[in-house]
Write a protein that holds these residues in place. Structure first.
Motif, PDB file in Angstrom:
ATOM      1  N   GLU A  31      -6.068  -0.259   1.394  1.00 18.14           N
ATOM      2  CA  GLU A  31      -5.364   0.331   0.504  1.00 18.14           C
ATOM      3  C   GLU A  31      -4.550   1.686   1.199  1.00 18.14           C
ATOM      4  O   GLU A  31      -3.311   1.532   0.206  1.00 18.14           O
ATOM      5  CB  GLU A  31      -7.045   1.490   0.001  1.00 18.14           C
ATOM      6  CG  GLU A  31      -6.148   2.364  -0.884  1.00 18.14           C
ATOM      7  CD  GLU A  31      -7.495   3.652  -1.564  1.00 18.14           C
ATOM      8  OE1 GLU A  31      -8.258   3.282  -2.150  1.00 18.14           O
ATOM      9  OE2 GLU A  31      -8.085   3.556  -0.895  1.00 18.14           O
ATOM     10  N   ARG A  32      -4.521   1.656   2.738  1.00 17.09           N
ATOM     11  CA  ARG A  32      -3.090   2.340   2.360  1.00 17.09           C
ATOM     12  C   ARG A  32      -1.773   1.939   3.344  1.00 17.09           C
ATOM     13  O   ARG A  32      -0.702   1.730   2.500  1.00 17.09           O
ATOM     14  CB  ARG A  32      -3.465   3.594   4.408  1.00 17.09           C
ATOM     15  CG  ARG A  32      -4.490   3.868   4.339  1.00 17.09           C
ATOM     16  CD  ARG A  32      -4.529   4.966   6.434  1.00 17.09           C
ATOM     17  NE  ARG A  32      -5.013   3.492   7.159  1.00 17.09           N
ATOM     18  CZ  ARG A  32      -6.325   3.554   7.247  1.00 17.09           C
ATOM     19  NH1 ARG A  32      -6.871   4.258   6.727  1.00 17.09           N
ATOM     20  NH2 ARG A  32      -6.860   3.049   7.979  1.00 17.09           N
ATOM     21  N   ARG A  35      -0.415   0.819  -1.130  1.00 20.83           N
ATOM     22  CA  ARG A  35      -0.277   2.015  -1.377  1.00 20.83           C
ATOM     23  C   ARG A  35       1.400   3.249  -1.083  1.00 20.83           C
ATOM     24  O   ARG A  35       1.950   3.255  -1.458  1.00 20.83           O
ATOM     25  CB  ARG A  35      -1.229   3.422  -1.279  1.00 20.83           C
ATOM     26  CG  ARG A  35      -2.275   3.085  -2.658  1.00 20.83           C
ATOM     27  CD  ARG A  35      -3.183   4.745  -2.134  1.00 20.83           C
ATOM     28  NE  ARG A  35      -4.531   3.981  -3.045  1.00 20.83           N
ATOM     29  CZ  ARG A  35      -4.418   3.565  -4.668  1.00 20.83           C
ATOM     30  NH1 ARG A  35      -2.979   4.330  -5.355  1.00 20.83           N
ATOM     31  NH2 ARG A  35      -5.477   3.710  -5.554  1.00 20.83           N
ATOM     32  N   SER A  36       1.023   3.066   0.451  1.00 18.50           N
ATOM     33  CA  SER A  36       2.225   3.018   1.309  1.00 18.50           C
ATOM     34  C   SER A  36       3.415   2.286   1.042  1.00 18.50           C
ATOM     35  O   SER A  36       4.853   2.904   0.726  1.00 18.50           O
ATOM     36  CB  SER A  36       2.116   2.987   2.575  1.00 18.50           C
ATOM     37  OG  SER A  36       1.823   1.962   3.016  1.00 18.50           O
ATOM     38  N   LEU A  39       3.927   2.982  -3.006  1.00 19.41           N
ATOM     39  CA  LEU A  39       5.051   4.056  -3.358  1.00 19.41           C
ATOM     40  C   LEU A  39       5.914   4.814  -2.604  1.00 19.41           C
ATOM     41  O   LEU A  39       5.991   5.513  -2.843  1.00 19.41           O
ATOM     42  CB  LEU A  39       3.397   5.137  -2.918  1.00 19.41           C
ATOM     43  CG  LEU A  39       2.341   4.600  -3.871  1.00 19.41           C
ATOM     44  CD1 LEU A  39       1.296   5.717  -4.163  1.00 19.41           C
ATOM     45  CD2 LEU A  39       2.538   4.964  -5.803  1.00 19.41           C
ATOM     46  N   ARG A  74     -12.115   0.347  -6.177  1.00 19.84           N
ATOM     47  CA  ARG A  74     -10.965   0.378  -5.546  1.00 19.84           C
ATOM     48  C   ARG A  74      -9.510  -0.655  -5.371  1.00 19.84           C
ATOM     49  O   ARG A  74      -8.855  -0.980  -5.520  1.00 19.84           O
ATOM     50  CB  ARG A  74     -11.204   0.971  -4.190  1.00 19.84           C
ATOM     51  CG  ARG A  74     -12.076   2.319  -3.941  1.00 19.84           C
ATOM     52  CD  ARG A  74     -12.384   2.516  -2.794  1.00 19.84           C
ATOM     53  NE  ARG A  74     -10.819   2.685  -1.612  1.00 19.84           N
ATOM     54  CZ  ARG A  74     -11.591   2.758  -0.177  1.00 19.84           C
ATOM     55  NH1 ARG A  74     -12.675   3.601  -0.124  1.00 19.84           N
ATOM     56  NH2 ARG A  74     -10.863   3.467   0.547  1.00 19.84           N
ATOM     57  N   ARG A  77      -8.159  -1.173  -8.364  1.00 17.06           N
ATOM     58  CA  ARG A  77      -6.773  -0.690  -8.862  1.00 17.06           C
ATOM     59  C   ARG A  77      -5.752  -1.382  -7.354  1.00 17.06           C
ATOM     60  O   ARG A  77      -4.893  -0.781  -8.617  1.00 17.06           O
ATOM     61  CB  ARG A  77      -7.625   1.288  -8.009  1.00 17.06           C
ATOM     62  CG  ARG A  77      -8.463   1.390  -9.616  1.00 17.06           C
ATOM     63  CD  ARG A  77      -8.072   3.151  -9.283  1.00 17.06           C
ATOM     64  NE  ARG A  77      -8.765   3.472  -7.735  1.00 17.06           N
ATOM     65  CZ  ARG A  77      -9.800   3.588  -7.880  1.00 17.06           C
ATOM     66  NH1 ARG A  77     -10.816   3.670  -8.998  1.00 17.06           N
ATOM     67  NH2 ARG A  77     -10.428   4.350  -6.345  1.00 17.06           N
ATOM     68  N   LEU A  78      -5.859  -1.416  -6.491  1.00 18.88           N
ATOM     69  CA  LEU A  78      -5.316  -1.985  -5.640  1.00 18.88           C
ATOM     70  C   LEU A  78      -4.522  -3.606  -6.064  1.00 18.88           C
ATOM     71  O   LEU A  78      -3.345  -3.541  -6.524  1.00 18.88           O
ATOM     72  CB  LEU A  78      -5.806  -2.340  -3.791  1.00 18.88           C
ATOM     73  CG  LEU A  78      -6.190  -0.998  -3.274  1.00 18.88           C
ATOM     74  CD1 LEU A  78      -6.853  -1.250  -1.919  1.00 18.88           C
ATOM     75  CD2 LEU A  78      -4.645  -0.612  -3.544  1.00 18.88           C
ATOM     76  N   LEU A  81      -1.897  -1.927  -8.658  1.00 19.96           N
ATOM     77  CA  LEU A  81      -0.874  -1.199  -8.068  1.00 19.96           C
ATOM     78  C   LEU A  81       0.007  -2.557  -7.495  1.00 19.96           C
ATOM     79  O   LEU A  81       1.014  -2.874  -7.178  1.00 19.96           O
ATOM     80  CB  LEU A  81      -1.086  -0.817  -6.880  1.00 19.96           C
ATOM     81  CG  LEU A  81       0.434  -0.184  -6.370  1.00 19.96           C
ATOM     82  CD1 LEU A  81       0.560   0.831  -7.028  1.00 19.96           C
ATOM     83  CD2 LEU A  81      -1.091   0.683  -5.031  1.00 19.96           C
TER      84      LEU A  81
END
Length: 96
Positions: A31-32, A35-36, A39, A74, A77-78, A81
Motif C-alpha cells: 500500500e505504501r 500509493r506513494s 500519488l 484494501r 482499492r490498490l 489505483l
C-alpha cells in the motif's frame, strides 16, 4: 460423498493459507509503495516500475493469505489505483 470431498479440499486449501495477521505487514508495504508512486504526480517515477509486478504481488497476497474483508477491500482499492494510473487518471489531478 461429493460434498465431503469438496469440504476436505476447502479445508486443506484454508489450512495452507497464511493467516491474515501475517499478511498485514506485506499489505502495508504494498500500500505504501503503490500509493506513494501513484500519488507522486511524477509520471516518470511510476513508469520505471512495472505495474504488472505490483498486480502480481497483490494477487499473490490474496492467493496465499486468508485475508479478512477489510484486507480484501484494501487489495481491491490498490488494484483500482493501479488501473486508474494506467488509464492516465493520475497525471491530471482533479480539483478537490
Amino acid at each position: 460423498m461429493g460434498k465431503s470431498k469438496a469440504l476436505q479440499a476447502t479445508r486443506a486449501t484454508q489450512a495452507a493459507l497464511k493467516p491474515a495477521r501475517v499478511a498485514d505487514a506485506q499489505l502495508d508495504h504494498l500500500e505504501r509503495m503503490i500509493r506513494s508512486l501513484a500519488l507522486s504526480g511524477d509520471a516518470k517515477a511510476f513508469s520505471c516500475l512495472d505495474r504488472d509486478y505490483w498486480k502480481r504481488r497483490l494477487a499473490a497476497l490474496g492467493d496465499e493469505s486468508d485475508l479478512v474483508s477489510t484486507q480484501r477491500a484494501r487489495v481491491l482499492r490498490l488494484f483500482e489505483l493501479l488501473a486508474r494510473e494506467r488509464a492516465g487518471a493520475g497525471s491530471g489531478k482533479a480539483a478537490a
